[in-house]
Design a protein around this motif. Structure first.
Motif: not given
Length: 158
Positions: A113-115, A131-135, A137-147
């Motif tokens: 889920l997005e957040n 929850i931890r994994e989603t958080f 992933y969300n933080q890195l993606k929104n910081a524009e990292h390639t994941i």
């Protein structure tokens, strides 16, 4: 931190009926915004909600598109198009294994889920590990990292 994970992502966090407002916002994204932009029928909107419901119950979701197709009685191609529409609508995030090459065009390896607020809105008692994994992933993606995801090392990115 726990309060942020549950209801800190959106501007109406302090409202007493936060989860109702969040579910309304999700429905509006699908029923109004996405429907208008993509010219979707009521049947397609229903299918999108079915797919989102399945994803929400098991995030991070490792999709088996064929099984999902059989379970929901929706074709494999439509399931894939729905997944990419949900990503476009910023309701989910897709994660690919880092060695897939051209098969990235097929299906994602994991769906989030997005957040984390969506997790609380769409599922009773979300798992803390999810929850931890989603958080994360969300933080890195929104910081524009390639994941990317490595089956042997977990998350991998730049």
């Amino acid at each position: 931190m726990g309060q942020y994970l549950e209801k800190g992502y959106f501007p109406f966090t302090t409202e007493p009926d936060f989860l109702i407002k969040l579910n309304t916002a999700l429905n509006n994204v699908i029923e109004i915004d996405l429907a208008k932009i993509e010219n979707l029928s009521q049947n397609k909107i229903h299918e999108i909600k079915q797919v989102l419901g399945v994803i929400a119950k098991s995030v991070p979701f490792k999709p088996n598109i064929s099984k999902l197709s059989q379970k929901l009685n929706i074709s494999r191609d439509i399931i894939l198009s729905i997944i990419y529409l949900l990503e476009k609508a910023k309701t989910i995030n897709l994660l690919q294994v880092d060695n897939k090459g051209i098969s990235k065009l097929q299906k994602p390896d994991k769906i989030y889920l997005e957040n984390t607020n969506f997790m609380y809105a769409l599922k009773d008692q979300p798992d803390i590990g999810n929850i931890r994994e989603t958080f994360f992933y969300n933080q890195l993606k929104n910081a524009e990292h390639t994941i990317l995801y490595s089956k042997s090392r977990g998350f991998n990115g730049t």
